[in-house]
Structure formats: structure tokens, C-alpha cells
Design a protein around this motif. Structure first.
Motif, mmCIF file in Angstrom:
data_model
loop_
_atom_site.group_PDB
_atom_site.id
_atom_site.type_symbol
_atom_site.label_atom_id
_atom_site.label_comp_id
_atom_site.label_asym_id
_atom_site.label_seq_id
_atom_site.Cartn_x
_atom_site.Cartn_y
_atom_site.Cartn_z
ATOM 1 N N THR A 74 5.754 -10.627 -16.473
ATOM 2 C CA THR A 74 4.362 -10.303 -16.141
ATOM 3 C C THR A 74 4.074 -10.589 -14.671
ATOM 4 O O THR A 74 3.448 -9.793 -13.983
ATOM 5 C CB THR A 74 3.401 -11.095 -17.045
ATOM 6 O OG1 THR A 74 3.720 -10.809 -18.411
ATOM 7 C CG2 THR A 74 1.957 -10.739 -16.774
ATOM 8 N N PHE A 77 6.065 -8.058 -12.482
ATOM 9 C CA PHE A 77 5.464 -6.739 -12.652
ATOM 10 C C PHE A 77 4.180 -6.644 -11.819
ATOM 11 O O PHE A 77 3.940 -5.644 -11.133
ATOM 12 C CB PHE A 77 5.161 -6.491 -14.138
ATOM 13 C CG PHE A 77 4.973 -5.055 -14.499
ATOM 14 C CD1 PHE A 77 6.037 -4.314 -15.000
ATOM 15 C CD2 PHE A 77 3.746 -4.434 -14.355
ATOM 16 C CE1 PHE A 77 5.867 -2.985 -15.343
ATOM 17 C CE2 PHE A 77 3.575 -3.106 -14.697
ATOM 18 C CZ PHE A 77 4.643 -2.380 -15.187
ATOM 19 N N PHE A 78 3.358 -7.687 -11.871
ATOM 20 C CA PHE A 78 2.114 -7.750 -11.104
ATOM 21 C C PHE A 78 2.403 -7.657 -9.607
ATOM 22 O O PHE A 78 1.778 -6.881 -8.883
ATOM 23 C CB PHE A 78 1.393 -9.059 -11.443
ATOM 24 C CG PHE A 78 0.159 -9.323 -10.636
ATOM 25 C CD1 PHE A 78 -1.073 -8.840 -11.053
ATOM 26 C CD2 PHE A 78 0.212 -10.063 -9.463
ATOM 27 C CE1 PHE A 78 -2.228 -9.095 -10.321
ATOM 28 C CE2 PHE A 78 -0.929 -10.324 -8.719
ATOM 29 C CZ PHE A 78 -2.150 -9.835 -9.146
ATOM 30 N N LEU A 80 5.160 -6.564 -8.109
ATOM 31 C CA LEU A 80 5.751 -5.260 -7.826
ATOM 32 C C LEU A 80 4.667 -4.191 -7.725
ATOM 33 O O LEU A 80 4.644 -3.395 -6.778
ATOM 34 C CB LEU A 80 6.750 -4.908 -8.937
ATOM 35 C CG LEU A 80 7.605 -3.670 -8.790
ATOM 36 C CD1 LEU A 80 8.537 -3.795 -7.604
ATOM 37 C CD2 LEU A 80 8.420 -3.448 -10.055
ATOM 38 N N ASP A 81 3.739 -4.195 -8.648
ATOM 39 C CA ASP A 81 2.666 -3.215 -8.665
ATOM 40 C C ASP A 81 1.793 -3.316 -7.411
ATOM 41 O O ASP A 81 1.469 -2.319 -6.774
ATOM 42 C CB ASP A 81 1.814 -3.393 -9.923
ATOM 43 C CG ASP A 81 0.871 -2.239 -10.159
ATOM 44 O OD1 ASP A 81 1.236 -1.085 -9.846
ATOM 45 O OD2 ASP A 81 -0.239 -2.478 -10.656
ATOM 46 N N HIS A 82 1.420 -4.525 -7.038
ATOM 47 C CA HIS A 82 0.530 -4.698 -5.888
ATOM 48 C C HIS A 82 1.225 -4.385 -4.562
ATOM 49 O O HIS A 82 0.617 -3.782 -3.677
ATOM 50 C CB HIS A 82 -0.076 -6.092 -5.891
ATOM 51 C CG HIS A 82 -1.202 -6.205 -6.854
ATOM 52 N ND1 HIS A 82 -1.013 -6.289 -8.212
ATOM 53 C CD2 HIS A 82 -2.536 -6.196 -6.666
ATOM 54 C CE1 HIS A 82 -2.179 -6.348 -8.813
ATOM 55 N NE2 HIS A 82 -3.126 -6.287 -7.902
ATOM 56 N N SER A 85 1.751 -0.531 -4.504
ATOM 57 C CA SER A 85 0.468 0.162 -4.377
ATOM 58 C C SER A 85 -0.059 0.103 -2.951
ATOM 59 O O SER A 85 -0.782 0.992 -2.511
ATOM 60 C CB SER A 85 -0.572 -0.453 -5.319
ATOM 61 O OG SER A 85 -0.186 -0.260 -6.652
ATOM 62 N N TYR A 107 8.813 -0.717 -15.127
ATOM 63 C CA TYR A 107 7.698 -0.398 -14.227
ATOM 64 C C TYR A 107 7.580 1.115 -14.032
ATOM 65 O O TYR A 107 6.498 1.678 -14.169
ATOM 66 C CB TYR A 107 7.893 -1.091 -12.872
ATOM 67 C CG TYR A 107 6.782 -0.784 -11.897
ATOM 68 C CD1 TYR A 107 5.586 -1.480 -11.965
ATOM 69 C CD2 TYR A 107 6.907 0.211 -10.941
ATOM 70 C CE1 TYR A 107 4.548 -1.192 -11.098
ATOM 71 C CE2 TYR A 107 5.883 0.503 -10.075
ATOM 72 C CZ TYR A 107 4.709 -0.200 -10.152
ATOM 73 O OH TYR A 107 3.678 0.100 -9.297
ATOM 74 N N THR A 108 8.689 1.762 -13.735
ATOM 75 C CA THR A 108 8.636 3.210 -13.502
ATOM 76 C C THR A 108 8.281 3.966 -14.781
ATOM 77 O O THR A 108 7.581 4.971 -14.728
ATOM 78 C CB THR A 108 9.963 3.741 -12.927
ATOM 79 O OG1 THR A 108 11.035 3.381 -13.799
ATOM 80 C CG2 THR A 108 10.218 3.195 -11.540
ATOM 81 N N LYS A 110 6.373 2.754 -17.266
ATOM 82 C CA LYS A 110 4.953 2.522 -17.533
ATOM 83 C C LYS A 110 4.075 3.326 -16.586
ATOM 84 O O LYS A 110 3.057 3.883 -16.974
ATOM 85 C CB LYS A 110 4.622 1.041 -17.417
ATOM 86 C CG LYS A 110 3.193 0.734 -17.770
ATOM 87 C CD LYS A 110 2.936 -0.748 -17.870
ATOM 88 C CE LYS A 110 1.506 -0.975 -18.338
ATOM 89 N NZ LYS A 110 1.236 -2.374 -18.589
ATOM 90 N N LYS A 111 4.465 3.398 -15.339
ATOM 91 C CA LYS A 111 3.681 4.124 -14.340
ATOM 92 C C LYS A 111 3.957 5.632 -14.356
ATOM 93 O O LYS A 111 3.287 6.393 -13.675
ATOM 94 C CB LYS A 111 3.951 3.567 -12.936
ATOM 95 C CG LYS A 111 3.510 2.135 -12.764
ATOM 96 C CD LYS A 111 2.013 2.029 -12.875
ATOM 97 C CE LYS A 111 1.540 0.618 -12.617
ATOM 98 N NZ LYS A 111 0.107 0.498 -12.595
#
Length: 152
Positions: A74, A77-78, A80-82, A85, A107-108, A110-111
Motif C-alpha cells: 500500500t 503503491f501510494f 509510485l502513484d504520486h 502522477s 499498478y499498471t 489497476k491504472k
């Protein structure tokens, strides 16, 4: 991430130092490690990564591809996402088998950006991998995709 690259006993030392330095500024929950906490963007309160776990949703069809969320997953992932983005780059390092490739694949997935915006390649490196060899590997993969542009 300040102190994010530390491991083992160095993490515990940094955690003790950082909590002492932040004691008068932040109300850190008693007995919690900073590595187990994040700031809730809505309330500004400290929350544990464990409290942010998503519920696994696996079907029989994708059972072997299911990712069981952990607090570490988690957290990464958080981050990586930020970072992505915001247009940043990410280099995941660590020993073999800790879940780096699984994290990126989940991640890829889910996105839903794999094959539309990104091309995912795993390149195994060691302490003996030179920059020239790494660049050559990246250029080889670009050539196979029909591109000859490598932007660094």
C-alpha cells in the motif's frame, strides 16, 4: 522520502531521531514507527498504512495473478502513484523476490495504462552492470518496439 532508503538497524535509528526532532511539531501516535504511518490528506491525521489496505478481489480466473495487499504494498503503491502522477521517474531497487515487478504490474493493471501509455520491461541488474550495458539493453528493447528514441 526522507529516510526511505534506509534498512535494518539504520531505520530504527533514523525513526528514533526523527520522532525526537518532530515531537514538538507533530502529534505522532505513541509507539508507532514513522515508517508505518502516513498523513491522511483529508483530515491531516496520522494513519497507518495497514488502515488503508484495500480488500483483495480475486476470482478463480485471476487467482494466480492476485496481489494480497500488505502495508508495504500500500505504501509503495501510494508513492509510485504520486511520483508518476507528478511526472517523476521511479527506480525500484531491492533483493530478488521482494515484489518489485509484482508491484509495477499490479499498478499498471489497476491504472489500465499498460500497452496504452507505457511499455513495461524488467531489466535485471547487478553490481557488475555498467551504464553502457544498461543503455544497450534499453535501446535494444526500444528497437524491438520500432522506436529509436531514448529520452533521458
Amino acid at each position: 522520502s526522507l529516510g526511505g532508503n534506509l534498512v535494518g538497524t539504520e531505520r530504527a535509528k533514523f525513526d528514533t531521531f526523527a520522532q525526537g526532532a518532530l515531537q514538538d511539531i507533530c502529534n505522532i501516535p505513541e509507539g508507532a514507527s514513522l515508517y508505518d504511518l502516513t498523513c491522511d490528506p483529508l483530515t491531516g491525521d496520522w494513519v497507518t498504512w495497514a488502515s488503508m489496505l484495500s480488500t483483495p478481489t480475486a476470482t478463480c480466473q485471476d487467482f494466480f495473478e492476485a496481489v494480497v495487499p500488505t502495508p508495504e504494498h500500500t505504501c509503495y503503491f501510494f508513492l509510485l502513484d504520486h511520483v508518476l502522477s507528478a511526472g517523476g521517474s521511479v527506480l525500484l531497487t531491492g533483493p530478488a523476490g521482494v515484489g518489485k515487478a509484482v508491484l509495477v504490474r499490479s499498478y499498471t493493471k489497476k491504472k489500465r495504462i499498460l500497452d496504452t501509455e507505457w511499455c513495461l520491461h524488467n531489466i535485471a541488474c547487478s553490481t557488475h552492470t555498467s551504464g553502457r550495458v544498461l543503455r544497450s539493453e534499453i535501446e535494444y528493447r526500444l528497437a524491438r518496439k520500432g522506436s529509436n528514441v531514448l529520452e533521458i
